[in-house]
Design a protein around this motif. Structure first.
Motif, PDB file in Angstrom:
ATOM      1  N   PRO B  70       0.830  -1.227   0.000  1.00 54.13           N
ATOM      2  CA  PRO B  70       0.000   0.000   0.000  1.00 54.13           C
ATOM      3  C   PRO B  70       0.857   1.266   0.000  1.00 54.13           C
ATOM      4  O   PRO B  70       0.554   2.224  -0.713  1.00 54.13           O
ATOM      5  CB  PRO B  70      -0.798  -0.130   1.300  1.00 54.13           C
ATOM      6  CG  PRO B  70      -0.828  -1.589   1.596  1.00 54.13           C
ATOM      7  CD  PRO B  70       0.473  -2.127   1.108  1.00 54.13           C
ATOM      8  N   ALA B  71       1.938   1.237   0.783  1.00 56.25           N
ATOM      9  CA  ALA B  71       2.791   2.436   0.835  1.00 56.25           C
ATOM     10  C   ALA B  71       3.482   2.671  -0.502  1.00 56.25           C
ATOM     11  O   ALA B  71       3.615   3.824  -0.961  1.00 56.25           O
ATOM     12  CB  ALA B  71       3.838   2.272   1.939  1.00 56.25           C
ATOM     13  N   LEU B  72       3.902   1.579  -1.118  1.00 52.02           N
ATOM     14  CA  LEU B  72       4.552   1.710  -2.434  1.00 52.02           C
ATOM     15  C   LEU B  72       3.571   2.295  -3.465  1.00 52.02           C
ATOM     16  O   LEU B  72       3.904   3.219  -4.210  1.00 52.02           O
ATOM     17  CB  LEU B  72       5.053   0.331  -2.900  1.00 52.02           C
ATOM     18  CG  LEU B  72       5.559   0.228  -4.334  1.00 52.02           C
ATOM     19  CD1 LEU B  72       6.782   1.112  -4.539  1.00 52.02           C
ATOM     20  CD2 LEU B  72       5.904  -1.223  -4.700  1.00 52.02           C
ATOM     21  N   GLY B  73       2.362   1.733  -3.472  1.00 55.90           N
ATOM     22  CA  GLY B  73       1.359   2.224  -4.425  1.00 55.90           C
ATOM     23  C   GLY B  73       1.035   3.693  -4.200  1.00 55.90           C
ATOM     24  O   GLY B  73       0.941   4.481  -5.151  1.00 55.90           O
ATOM     25  N   SER B 121      -7.108   5.878  -5.893  1.00 64.07           N
ATOM     26  CA  SER B 121      -6.367   5.620  -7.124  1.00 64.07           C
ATOM     27  C   SER B 121      -5.513   4.360  -7.033  1.00 64.07           C
ATOM     28  O   SER B 121      -4.736   4.088  -7.941  1.00 64.07           O
ATOM     29  CB  SER B 121      -5.463   6.808  -7.447  1.00 64.07           C
ATOM     30  OG  SER B 121      -6.241   7.940  -7.634  1.00 64.07           O
ATOM     31  N   LEU B 122      -5.633   3.631  -5.963  1.00 61.94           N
ATOM     32  CA  LEU B 122      -4.777   2.456  -5.773  1.00 61.94           C
ATOM     33  C   LEU B 122      -5.643   1.219  -5.574  1.00 61.94           C
ATOM     34  O   LEU B 122      -6.558   1.225  -4.754  1.00 61.94           O
ATOM     35  CB  LEU B 122      -3.880   2.683  -4.551  1.00 61.94           C
ATOM     36  CG  LEU B 122      -3.023   1.506  -4.101  1.00 61.94           C
ATOM     37  CD1 LEU B 122      -2.004   1.157  -5.181  1.00 61.94           C
ATOM     38  CD2 LEU B 122      -2.320   1.824  -2.798  1.00 61.94           C
ATOM     39  N   LEU B 123      -5.335   0.177  -6.344  1.00 60.62           N
ATOM     40  CA  LEU B 123      -6.081  -1.069  -6.219  1.00 60.62           C
ATOM     41  C   LEU B 123      -5.082  -2.208  -6.072  1.00 60.62           C
ATOM     42  O   LEU B 123      -4.213  -2.385  -6.937  1.00 60.62           O
ATOM     43  CB  LEU B 123      -6.968  -1.280  -7.448  1.00 60.62           C
ATOM     44  CG  LEU B 123      -8.009  -2.401  -7.325  1.00 60.62           C
ATOM     45  CD1 LEU B 123      -9.263  -2.008  -8.075  1.00 60.62           C
ATOM     46  CD2 LEU B 123      -7.479  -3.708  -7.877  1.00 60.62           C
ATOM     47  N   ILE B 124      -5.206  -2.967  -4.986  1.00 65.46           N
ATOM     48  CA  ILE B 124      -4.276  -4.069  -4.755  1.00 65.46           C
ATOM     49  C   ILE B 124      -5.059  -5.379  -4.793  1.00 65.46           C
ATOM     50  O   ILE B 124      -5.945  -5.607  -3.955  1.00 65.46           O
ATOM     51  CB  ILE B 124      -3.573  -3.910  -3.393  1.00 65.46           C
ATOM     52  CG1 ILE B 124      -2.822  -2.569  -3.348  1.00 65.46           C
ATOM     53  CG2 ILE B 124      -2.600  -5.057  -3.161  1.00 65.46           C
ATOM     54  CD1 ILE B 124      -2.215  -2.250  -2.005  1.00 65.46           C
ATOM     55  N   VAL B 125      -4.732  -6.225  -5.759  1.00 70.82           N
ATOM     56  CA  VAL B 125      -5.361  -7.544  -5.854  1.00 70.82           C
ATOM     57  C   VAL B 125      -4.551  -8.492  -4.974  1.00 70.82           C
ATOM     58  O   VAL B 125      -3.330  -8.611  -5.154  1.00 70.82           O
ATOM     59  CB  VAL B 125      -5.380  -8.039  -7.314  1.00 70.82           C
ATOM     60  CG1 VAL B 125      -6.016  -9.405  -7.403  1.00 70.82           C
ATOM     61  CG2 VAL B 125      -6.109  -7.042  -8.195  1.00 70.82           C
TER      62      VAL B 125
END
Lengths: 254, 503
Positions: B70-73, B121-125
């Motif tokens: 999450p922090a990277l995204g 704006s961030l989506l993590i699958v």
């Protein structure tokens, strides 16, 4: 008697030497037409010299002095040189210049902020061989600055056109030519407003409302020519053509 | 397990790094290669998807360096936001899944919190949830040609999950190998590497002082040395710079004090790798600069580069020619002049003119800065060269056309029209729809102007689409002293304004 003749000869020799020292480094190019045949006839070379400064003093604002200067600039840029406009006021309207026949690709607009930057920019522009003519509205130019500009114009072969108010007439100058532009009565009297109202086609006026100006251009200073001569011309604001009215000699005013 | 990040630009495809054709230039980066360079800090392997130039980052094993995925995204989203780019970042196990998530991840079918987390704006699958995530997505998420998508929809196959349920044998003969390959790549059954872009050569040089220097001569000497190094690198690659930046890092200042470094920036009219010229332009900015404390580090970077344009060499005799005999409008002289002026006065103070088909007089042209523009310089010199060589034919004809079609405008146009005090000279009756005459006199700056003649009106009604409609009747008027002004009557309230002087 003999002493008197020798004195005259001596004075004549000294005058020639002074004239030689004062004369600018003349270029071999043909002179630049002023855009007005009558004005060309006032000048000893039949036009302005490249690499020189020309001062246009306007008796009042809005009488067409800048338009006359632009006609000369158009002539100077005929061989592909750029027209540099020093627009320190931020009020220059390029549309007017394009309408006069100078293409946008030949226009370089410079908008310096302070006086120091303005004077430096004028010096750079005049010094560049890429510039055919430079249009400048100097706020306040001292003799040293004008001298620097004159040398720069000589080095670059650029025609420097300085637009100044008539109040600058008493100030010393390094300009090759100094001209005073005044408005004169057209001889037809003042037309009533109602007669000249044209609602249908606003910028193609008929004869009655033709946008002509009647101007007197006085040669205040020019190396190699008699000061004080003047011409009266008609400037057509539609076609930007200048027609001479008459030529007469007036007493030297400056 | 591999992890891939996909960065997709919102509202449009990115412009191609080579042809610069498609795409919305205002929303997308102009050069995806330069953006890929910026993303190298997040991943050693950065590439882009050929169809829409979405950036692909292989972030396998690097997320923990940034504090987790999450922090990277978020860091990526923040950095793109600072560049003025609106993006969607998606993280997934495969390239196909990451791309589909970035493109279609905001659909309601895919927002299952157990398989993915959606934060603006961030989506993590989630890892190993690729199949569950992909199943409800439309078949367009497989990066297939339009024709294939249309055919699949005609057959009633709308989601990726439906494709998985159909026997695979018929796909090969009906759709070719691409469909099956994309399907397997998306689900991770077939490996799809990120095709890394070749790193751009960096044209930068740095100098770190053992002891901070204070003498201006020494600082200039260092800058000159670094400029020569950068210029040599540029020349070696056949490139020139359009913008050169020099950064002087100060020593001994309070860390909380804002001024930790001085930055100089030089824009150029045409790409160049001439060290002497570049240093001269930097020096123009350096000279008037007050350097408040010792300089510990100097860095010179060519931030905007372009291929060098071939220059025609002068003849042996050019140096002996008198200046007055040189051809006016010489491109090299013009370039040098523009660059010198821009360097000292700023890029926005040295401009070219572009006329616009706009009725409102003050908006009828646009000033374009001449330096630091990848295309402007060469285009201007080319058009000027044409103008010089074809003078009397096309150039003059065009000028003549412009001249005829343009209405008369004063040489001096006030950027803000000035309200006039017409006093008793104002026309008694005001009707917006009726033609009117200008006032017989007006006062301005304590001076009274008596009018004798006028021409007009020229009615201008425009600007409604900008939300600022204007309606004006313009008149060219002449005073008793022969001065000509450009007045207008505002149709809304009948007030008179001065807008220009026919100098």
């Amino acid at each position: 008697m003999r002493e008197g003749v020798e004195r005259v000869i001596c004075l004549e020799e000294l005058r020639e030497r002074v004239a030689q020292l004062e004369a600018p480094r003349r270029c071999q190019d043909s002179p630049v037409g002023s855009g007005c045949e009558a004005v060309d006839k006032l000048l000893p070379d039949g036009g302005f010299r490249r690499g020189s400064l020309v001062e246009w003093l306007a008796a009042d604002e809005g009488i067409g002095a800048s338009t006359l200067a632009l006609l000369a600039a158009r002539e100077a840029c005929q061989d592909g040189g750029m027209l540099a406009v020093l627009d320190a006021r931020g009020e220059f309207c390029p549309t007017a210049v394009v309408r006069l026949g100078i293409g946008t690709e030949q226009l370089l607009v410079i908008r310096p902020q302070g006086t120091a930057d303005h004077d430096w920019a004028v010096d750079q522009v005049l010094h560049s061989p890429a510039i055919g003519a430079a249009l400048v509205w100097p706020r306040k130019a001292d003799v040293r600055t004008l001298r620097r500009w004159q040398l720069a114009a000589e080095a670059g072969g650029t025609l420097g056109l300085l637009l100044r108010p008539e109040a600058a007439r008493s100030e010393p100058s390094w300009a090759d030519v100094r001209l005073l532009v005044e408005c004169v009565a057209d001889g037809q009297g003042e037309l009533p407003i109602a007669e000249t109202s044209l609602a249908s086609n606003p910028w193609h006026t008929d004869i009655a409302g033709r946008e002509r100006r009647f101007l007197r251009i006085t040669l205040l200073r020019c190396r190699g020519a008699t000061a004080g001569r003047c011409v009266e011309v008609e400037l057509d604001d539609e076609t930007y053509r200048v027609h001479p009215l008459e030529q007469r000699r007036l007493p030297i005013a400056n | 397990m591999r992890r891939i990040a996909c960065i997709r630009w919102n509202n449009g495809d990115c412009r191609s790094p080579t042809d610069g054709s498609a795409g919305q230039a205002d929303r997308c980066p102009s050069d995806v290669r330069q953006l890929a360079e910026r993303c190298r800090k997040y991943s050693p392997l950065v590439g882009w998807e050929a169809t829409d130039k979405s950036l692909l980052l292989d972030i396998t094993g690097v997320a923990h360096l940034f504090g987790g995925e999450p922090a990277l995204g978020k860091a990526i989203v923040r950095e793109m936001g600072q560049l003025g780019l609106s993006v969607r970042v998606a993280l997934a196990d495969t390239v196909g899944a990451a791309w589909a998530a970035a493109r279609y991840g905001d659909l309601p079918v895919s927002t299952n919190p157990s398989i993915c987390s959606l934060q603006s704006s961030l989506l993590i699958v989630s890892s190993r949830a690729t199949a569950t995530f992909l199943s409800p997505l439309p078949v367009e998420g497989l990066r297939l040609p339009e024709e294939t998508v249309r055919l699949l929809r005609e057959l009633g196959l709308r989601s990726i999950g439906q494709l998985e349920e159909v026997p695979r044998e018929g796909f090969l003969s009906r759709f070719g190998p691409l469909l099956l390959r994309r399907l397997d790549q998306a689900f991770g059954r077939l490996d799809e590497p990120v095709c890394g872009s070749e790193p751009l050569p960096r044209f930068a040089a740095q100098w770190i002082a053992d002891y901070p220097i204070t003498k201006r001569e020494m600082i200039e000497a260092v800058v000159e040395h670094l400029v020569r190094r950068v210029a040599a690198m540029l020349a070696q690659h056949g490139r020139g710079t359009l913008r050169l930046e020099c950064r002087l890092a100060m020593e001994g200042l309070n860390p909380n004090f804002e001024l930790r470094h001085l930055s100089l920036s030089v824009g150029l009219f045409q790409p160049t790798s001439a060290a002497g010229h570049l240093f001269e332009l930097l020096k123009l900015q350096l000279e008037p600069l007050r350097i408040p404390s010792p300089v510990g580090e100097v860095r010179v970077t060519a931030t905007l580069i372009a291929p060098l344009e071939p220059l025609q060499q002068g003849t042996l005799f050019d140096a002996h020619n008198d200046l007055h005999h040189k051809k006016k409008g010489d491109g090299a002289h013009l370039t040098a002049l523009i660059e010198r002026l821009s360097s000292r006065l700023g890029a926005t103070a040295v401009v070219g003119v572009r006329l616009r088909p706009e009725a409102q007089p003050e908006l009828a042209w646009h000033y374009d800065p001449l330096v630091g523009n990848r295309r402007r310089g060469s285009r201007m010199t080319r058009s000027r060269d044409r103008g010089i060589t074809e003078r009397g034919t096309t150039g003059k004809d065009r000028d003549a056309t412009e001249q005829v079609t343009l209405p008369p405008r004063p040489l001096r146009l006030l950027m803000r029209p000035r309200l006039l005090d017409c006093g008793a000279g104002a026309p008694a009756l005001f009707r917006a729809d009726a033609p009117q005459t200008p006032p017989s006199r007006f006062r301005l700056d304590g001076r009274e102007y008596q009018l004798t003649r006028h021409w007009g009106p020229e009615r201008i009604e425009t600007g409604w689409w900008r939300g600022q409609p204007i309606g004006r009747d313009y008149y060219r008027v002449e005073t008793v002293t022969g001065s000509r002004y450009w007045l207008f009557r505002r149709l809304r309230d009948g007030k008179w304004f001065l807008h220009g002087v026919f100098e």
